[in-house]
Structures are given as structure tokens and as C-alpha cells.
Design an enzyme around this catalytic site. Structure first.
Site, PDB file in Angstrom:
ATOM      1  N   SER A  51      42.504   2.412  -7.695  1.00  0.00           N
ATOM      2  CA  SER A  51      43.578   2.318  -6.700  1.00  0.00           C
ATOM      3  C   SER A  51      42.910   2.173  -5.341  1.00  0.00           C
ATOM      4  O   SER A  51      41.711   2.476  -5.196  1.00  0.00           O
ATOM      5  CB  SER A  51      44.403   3.613  -6.725  1.00  0.00           C
ATOM      6  OG  SER A  51      45.188   3.740  -5.569  1.00  0.00           O
ATOM      7  N   TYR A  70      45.266  12.788  -7.468  1.00  0.00           N
ATOM      8  CA  TYR A  70      45.222  11.339  -7.701  1.00  0.00           C
ATOM      9  C   TYR A  70      44.016  10.717  -6.985  1.00  0.00           C
ATOM     10  O   TYR A  70      43.267   9.933  -7.570  1.00  0.00           O
ATOM     11  CB  TYR A  70      46.533  10.722  -7.200  1.00  0.00           C
ATOM     12  CG  TYR A  70      46.753   9.281  -7.563  1.00  0.00           C
ATOM     13  CD1 TYR A  70      47.246   8.923  -8.815  1.00  0.00           C
ATOM     14  CD2 TYR A  70      46.491   8.266  -6.648  1.00  0.00           C
ATOM     15  CE1 TYR A  70      47.475   7.592  -9.144  1.00  0.00           C
ATOM     16  CE2 TYR A  70      46.717   6.932  -6.964  1.00  0.00           C
ATOM     17  CZ  TYR A  70      47.213   6.598  -8.212  1.00  0.00           C
ATOM     18  OH  TYR A  70      47.441   5.276  -8.539  1.00  0.00           O
TER      19      TYR A  70
HETATM   20  P1  NAD Z   1      53.958   3.112 -14.936  1.00  0.00           P
HETATM   21  O1  NAD Z   1      54.545   4.467 -14.778  1.00  0.00           O
HETATM   22  O2  NAD Z   1      54.837   1.919 -14.852  1.00  0.00           O
HETATM   23  O3  NAD Z   1      53.142   3.028 -16.307  1.00  0.00           O
HETATM   24  C1  NAD Z   1      52.263   4.038 -16.710  1.00  0.00           C
HETATM   25  C2  NAD Z   1      52.209   4.064 -18.215  1.00  0.00           C
HETATM   26  O4  NAD Z   1      51.254   5.058 -18.613  1.00  0.00           O
HETATM   27  C3  NAD Z   1      53.539   4.456 -18.879  1.00  0.00           C
HETATM   28  O5  NAD Z   1      53.890   3.506 -19.886  1.00  0.00           O
HETATM   29  C4  NAD Z   1      53.269   5.830 -19.477  1.00  0.00           C
HETATM   30  O6  NAD Z   1      53.983   6.080 -20.675  1.00  0.00           O
HETATM   31  C5  NAD Z   1      51.764   5.731 -19.740  1.00  0.00           C
HETATM   32  N1  NAD Z   1      51.140   7.044 -19.887  1.00  0.00           N
HETATM   33  C6  NAD Z   1      51.298   8.138 -19.101  1.00  0.00           C
HETATM   34  N2  NAD Z   1      50.604   9.168 -19.602  1.00  0.00           N
HETATM   35  C7  NAD Z   1      49.963   8.718 -20.713  1.00  0.00           C
HETATM   36  C8  NAD Z   1      49.079   9.298 -21.660  1.00  0.00           C
HETATM   37  N3  NAD Z   1      48.727  10.595 -21.563  1.00  0.00           N
HETATM   38  N4  NAD Z   1      48.611   8.537 -22.659  1.00  0.00           N
HETATM   39  C9  NAD Z   1      48.990   7.244 -22.785  1.00  0.00           C
HETATM   40  N5  NAD Z   1      49.829   6.631 -21.929  1.00  0.00           N
HETATM   41  C10 NAD Z   1      50.305   7.367 -20.903  1.00  0.00           C
HETATM   42  O7  NAD Z   1      52.792   3.061 -13.841  1.00  0.00           O
HETATM   43  P2  NAD Z   1      51.950   1.854 -13.188  1.00  0.00           P
HETATM   44  O8  NAD Z   1      52.302   1.813 -11.767  1.00  0.00           O
HETATM   45  O9  NAD Z   1      52.005   0.638 -14.006  1.00  0.00           O
HETATM   46  O10 NAD Z   1      50.486   2.513 -13.249  1.00  0.00           O
HETATM   47  C11 NAD Z   1      49.478   2.060 -14.120  1.00  0.00           C
HETATM   48  C12 NAD Z   1      48.126   2.417 -13.508  1.00  0.00           C
HETATM   49  O11 NAD Z   1      47.970   1.733 -12.266  1.00  0.00           O
HETATM   50  C13 NAD Z   1      47.947   3.908 -13.221  1.00  0.00           C
HETATM   51  O12 NAD Z   1      46.628   4.300 -13.544  1.00  0.00           O
HETATM   52  C14 NAD Z   1      48.159   3.976 -11.730  1.00  0.00           C
HETATM   53  O13 NAD Z   1      47.506   5.081 -11.145  1.00  0.00           O
HETATM   54  C15 NAD Z   1      47.551   2.663 -11.296  1.00  0.00           C
HETATM   55  N6  NAD Z   1      47.996   2.194  -9.982  1.00  0.00           N
HETATM   56  C16 NAD Z   1      49.299   1.954  -9.730  1.00  0.00           C
HETATM   57  C17 NAD Z   1      49.663   1.499  -8.468  1.00  0.00           C
HETATM   58  C18 NAD Z   1      51.086   1.210  -8.117  1.00  0.00           C
HETATM   59  O14 NAD Z   1      51.365   1.029  -6.941  1.00  0.00           O
HETATM   60  N7  NAD Z   1      51.993   1.127  -9.064  1.00  0.00           N
HETATM   61  C19 NAD Z   1      48.693   1.298  -7.487  1.00  0.00           C
HETATM   62  C20 NAD Z   1      47.370   1.553  -7.784  1.00  0.00           C
HETATM   63  C21 NAD Z   1      47.022   2.005  -9.040  1.00  0.00           C
END
Ligand code: NAD
Length: 260
Positions: A142, A155
Site C-alpha cells: 500500500s 495496517y
Molecule cells: P476487499 O475487502 O474488497 O477484499 C479483501 C478480500 O480478502 C475479501 O474477499 C476477504 O474475504 C479476503 N480476506 C480477508 N481475510 C482473509 C483471510 N484471513 N484469509 C483469506 N481471505 C481473507 O479489499 P481490497 O481493497 O480489495 O484489498 C485487497 C488488498 O489490497 C488488501 O491487502 C489491502 O490492504 C490492499 N490495499 C487496498 C487498497 C484500497 O484502497 N482498497 C489500497 C492499498 C492496498
């Protein structure tokens, strides 16, 4: 970038960023395992890919569960014959100031982001090393792998930690042709972020519009969210790159929010 004949495991791929990466990998020829805690969501994502002519399976996997990770990776290798690409993407967000943060919440977030990255990496590396055909490990970092924001101590700590893990895996994996890199997105409108907008509005006592404009997108060059496709394009590039020239790196995809 073609991924024909490659096998990818994407964790947290039932939703958001992981799901789009899985779709893009499948569209470029990879067989994809959608590994997620949410099996029903993973099945929907896999079915959509298969209906569109791609090749995908759903795998029930809690990335914090050692046995489940090992069994899940074995199952994918058994079904598809190999594991070439891991995208360690599963993640959650918990916002609270440090002085009010419950230890249980700290540990929960660390377990998913850091333990989950370790366990999935270890299981996939064992497969990649044994097969001797290299591989690509991609961590979902991130902007918070590089910068800090208030209310996000676990985080920010976890995402900084992934840089260290990627660098060690890059060094150890080189002789096996395994590369490890980190993608560092800015804010992407996924369920994870949609949940944070009202939470932060409450914490800071401001409107939801102000959270988006004055906090989330304030330091971008153009006031724009990063998109699922922006992140997936970067993940495709890293998966398809051929040599150890690009390993141990972090690529920030954030509309210029972070330029480090
Ligand atoms: P999201 O909530 O849409 O998806 C996250 C997924 O992870 C979900 O399907 C959930 O069921 C799964 N998950 C959670 N705990 C789990 C576990 N213990 N085992 C297996 N699966 C699990 O979130 P997103 O925004 O798509 O985030 C995905 C990644 O991207 C994360 O690591 C997040 O930190 C990172 N990220 C997101 C953003 C953003 O702005 N959305 C920015 C930077 C980084």
C-alpha cells in the site's frame, strides 16, 4: 504480457483488487485459484471467469491457518500441475488511535497481512523450488508501506513489513528464479475502503465528502482514486516479467500521492 500455461494463486480474490487481478490473469492465459475466506464469493468469482472462457477454481482458505494454506496450495498444484505466481493480497483494515486500539485487533490484522503473507509464500516457494521453473511472488502492499496515516498503526506496520519480506524472498529466491515484489496502491474504491469512509468521518468529526477529498485524495496529483484496473495492470506486468532484474522492488500506483 502473456501468462499462457502459468498457474496463479490470488488470495483475497473473492472481492476487490484480488478479484480483478484474477480476472486479468485469466484473460491473459493463466489458470487461476481464487483463494479466500469467503468461499461463496470465491465460487462466484471463479464461475464468472469460467463463464467468460477462462480457467479458475475457488479455494476455501483462511490465510492465517497454516494447515489450510498448505492444503490449499497442494490442492491447486494437484489440480493445475504447478504454482507459478502467488499474489498475497488478502487483507482487512481496522482504524483506531493507538491508545484505544485493542490488542486483539492489532493481532488480527497482523495475522492476516503478515502471517498470511508468510504462510502462503512458504507453501508456494516449496512448490516453485521443487519444480525448478522459477516463479513470481507479488505482495499487496500500500502507499502505507511507505507513508503513515493516523488511526492505521497495525495496517501501516504490516504493510511496511511486507517490504522486508519481499526483499528477503528476492534474495533467497534468486537462485531458483523466483522474484518477489510489492505493489503499493493508493486508495481504490473497494468494500475495504467504502467501510473506512463513514468510520473516518466519525473518528475525525467531518463529513464523508471531506474524508474522500481532504484525507484520502488530498495528496494525489489529480484528486483521483486509483482503479482496480490500474492495480491489476501492475500485477500483470510483475507476473509476466522474465528475469531477476526486477525483484525486491515496490511499485507505487497512487496518482502521485506517494513518490518514494
Ligand atoms: P476487499 O475487502 O474488497 O477484499 C479483501 C478480500 O480478502 C475479501 O474477499 C476477504 O474475504 C479476503 N480476506 C480477508 N481475510 C482473509 C483471510 N484471513 N484469509 C483469506 N481471505 C481473507 O479489499 P481490497 O481493497 O480489495 O484489498 C485487497 C488488498 O489490497 C488488501 O491487502 C489491502 O490492504 C490492499 N490495499 C487496498 C487498497 C484500497 O484502497 N482498497 C489500497 C492499498 C492496498
Amino acid at each position: 504480457m502473456k501468462l499462457d500455461g502459468k498457474v496463479a494463486i490470488v488470495t483475497g480474490a473473492a472481492s476487490g483488487i484480488g478479484r480483478r487481478i484474477a480476472e486479468v490473469y485469466a484473460a491473459h492465459g493463466a489458470a487461476v485459484a481464487i483463494a479466500d475466506l469467503d468461499l461463496a464469493g470465491a465460487e462466484r468469482a471463479a464461475e464468472a471467469i469460467n463463464t467468460g472462457g477462462g480457467r479458475a477454481i475457488a479455494v476455501a482458505m483462511d490465510v492465517t491457518d497454516e494447515a489450510a494454506v498448505d492444503a490449499g496450495v497442494e490442492g491447486v498444484a494437484g489440480q493445475f500441475g504447478a504454482v507459478d505466481i502467488l499474489v498475497s493480497n488478502a487483507g482487512i483494515q481496522i482504524v483506531a488511535p493507538v491508545d484505544q486500539l485493542a490488542y486483539a485487533d492489532w493481532k488480527k490484522l497482523m495475522a492476516i497481512h503478515v502471517d498470511g503473507a508468510f504462510l502462503t509464500t512458504r507453501a508456494c516457494l516449496r512448490r516453485m523450488y521443487a519444480r525448478g521453473r522459477g516463479g513470481a511472488i507479488i505482495y499487496m502492499g500500500s502507499v502505507h508501506s511507505k507513508l503513515a496515516s493516523p488511526l492505521k498503526a497495525p495496517y501501516v506496520t504490516a504493510k511496511h513489513g511486507l517490504l522486508g519480506l519481499a526483499r528477503v524472498v528476492a534474495r533467497e529466491g534468486a537462485e531458483h528464479g523466483v522474484r518477489a515484489n510489492v505493489i503499493c496502491p493508493g486508495f481504490v474504491r473497494t468494500p475495504l475502503v467504502e467501510r473506512q469512509i463513514p468510520e473516518q468521518a466519525r473518528e475525525f468529526g467531518i463529513s464523508e465528502e471531506a474524508v474522500v477529498k481532504d484525507i484520502m485524495l488530498k495528496n494525489t496529483v489529480d484528486g483521483e482514486f486509483t482503479t482496480l484496473d490500474d492495480v491489476a495492470a501492475c500485477a500483470l506486468f510483475l507476473a509476466g516479467f522474465q528475469t531477476n532484474a526486477l525483484t525486491g522492488q515496490s511499485i507505487v500506483v497512487s496518482h502521485g500521492w506517494c513518490m518514494e
